[in-house]
Design a protein around this motif. Sequence first.
Motif, PDB file in Angstrom:
ATOM      1  N   SER A 170       0.834  -1.201   0.000  1.00  0.00           N
ATOM      2  CA  SER A 170       0.000   0.000   0.000  1.00  0.00           C
ATOM      3  C   SER A 170       0.870   1.253   0.000  1.00  0.00           C
ATOM      4  O   SER A 170       2.013   1.229   0.485  1.00  0.00           O
ATOM      5  CB  SER A 170      -0.903   0.010   1.228  1.00  0.00           C
ATOM      6  OG  SER A 170      -0.121   0.213   2.398  1.00  0.00           O
ATOM      7  N   LEU A 235      -3.610  -4.244   1.585  1.00  0.00           N
ATOM      8  CA  LEU A 235      -4.401  -3.014   1.447  1.00  0.00           C
ATOM      9  C   LEU A 235      -4.443  -2.230   2.759  1.00  0.00           C
ATOM     10  O   LEU A 235      -4.482  -0.996   2.763  1.00  0.00           O
ATOM     11  CB  LEU A 235      -5.822  -3.352   1.009  1.00  0.00           C
ATOM     12  CG  LEU A 235      -6.004  -3.809  -0.445  1.00  0.00           C
ATOM     13  CD1 LEU A 235      -7.386  -4.392  -0.652  1.00  0.00           C
ATOM     14  CD2 LEU A 235      -5.769  -2.633  -1.401  1.00  0.00           C
ATOM     15  N   HIS A 251      -6.489  -3.026  -8.009  1.00  0.00           N
ATOM     16  CA  HIS A 251      -6.095  -2.197  -6.854  1.00  0.00           C
ATOM     17  C   HIS A 251      -4.937  -1.267  -7.219  1.00  0.00           C
ATOM     18  O   HIS A 251      -4.884  -0.121  -6.750  1.00  0.00           O
ATOM     19  CB  HIS A 251      -5.686  -3.098  -5.684  1.00  0.00           C
ATOM     20  CG  HIS A 251      -6.811  -3.893  -5.098  1.00  0.00           C
ATOM     21  ND1 HIS A 251      -7.949  -3.303  -4.571  1.00  0.00           N
ATOM     22  CD2 HIS A 251      -6.975  -5.234  -4.945  1.00  0.00           C
ATOM     23  CE1 HIS A 251      -8.761  -4.233  -4.116  1.00  0.00           C
ATOM     24  NE2 HIS A 251      -8.207  -5.407  -4.338  1.00  0.00           N
ATOM     25  N   ARG A 256      -4.652   1.986  -4.841  1.00  0.00           N
ATOM     26  CA  ARG A 256      -4.702   1.417  -3.482  1.00  0.00           C
ATOM     27  C   ARG A 256      -3.461   0.585  -3.171  1.00  0.00           C
ATOM     28  O   ARG A 256      -3.115   0.388  -2.020  1.00  0.00           O
ATOM     29  CB  ARG A 256      -5.959   0.561  -3.323  1.00  0.00           C
ATOM     30  CG  ARG A 256      -7.263   1.353  -3.376  1.00  0.00           C
ATOM     31  CD  ARG A 256      -8.463   0.467  -3.098  1.00  0.00           C
ATOM     32  NE  ARG A 256      -8.708  -0.474  -4.200  1.00  0.00           N
ATOM     33  CZ  ARG A 256      -9.517  -0.239  -5.231  1.00  0.00           C
ATOM     34  NH1 ARG A 256     -10.159   0.939  -5.308  1.00  0.00           N
ATOM     35  NH2 ARG A 256      -9.702  -1.134  -6.185  1.00  0.00           N
TER      36      ARG A 256
END
Length: 301
Positions: A170, A235, A251, A256
């Motif tokens: 992340s 995440l 993602h 993200r």
Amino acid sequence: MKEDFNDLVGFMTVARERNFTRAAAQLGVSQSALSRTVAALEKRMGLQLLTRTTRSVSPTDAGERLLSAIAPRFEEIEAEVDSLRALTNSPAGTVRITTTDYAANAHVWPRLQPLLRQYPELHIELVNDYGLTDIVADRYDIGVRLGDQVAKDMIAVRIAPDMTMAIVASPSYLEARPPAKTPQELTLHNCINLRLPTRNALLPWELRKGRRDLQVWVEGQLTFNNVYQMVDASLAGFGLAYLPKDLVEAHVRAGRLRWVLEDWFPTFVGHHVYYPSRRKSSRAVELVVDALKTGYQPRAR
């Protein structure tokens, strides 16, 4: 003679399950009745076939010899009975499949749904397991694994394109730590691991750049046996994760997650459905294999 066959089936089921309670439930009889059946077989043969303790049941040497002698023959009978069902328009029976959670979600379950609606008498048992399962010993009908994980004596059919593995994290995690610039620097990071049950070991991170191949064993706070939990943990900012690229691309596009060491991402031979070459497949197994391979369209070269 019928009672003799029932005795053998009872013994074979207990020997495989290594548990009288589970075997009795599978056969639809009481535990006490099954225990008497096996005891009668042992008395008739004059041999102890099972070693019983308060916690476990296991075959003796004589039991192992009997099991190895009768199990293939009963499997042949079962396969022949299943093949006779192909004469009807409604194939029935249970097909046991071992796969991984990612392959099940990406390739197996979506392709089985239309088949199950078409054949209501067809039953599927889908078991997610990252171990390299012996499908013959564990009585699975078919397995789904990456192509290079399939034993050479199996019939295997590709059902998916090649799979690339990726490392992601992340933005919040990467902002708090210096980025890994080499594979060796992964050991300095909090990494999210995947456990392999059959080896009781963690999955090494296999990396490839040109002709260089590396395996890196990493450490971190979290270990899972499910890639979807690994995605959630990455995440949430708990560290780096090594995952199928297709699983996390959305993602990354949304910001993200970010790629880490992108030039080291390896690609492996895609998923195959496989089954024993010496076993005659039932109509139900044939339908499942056809459904899985039909969903794969090779890319034109």
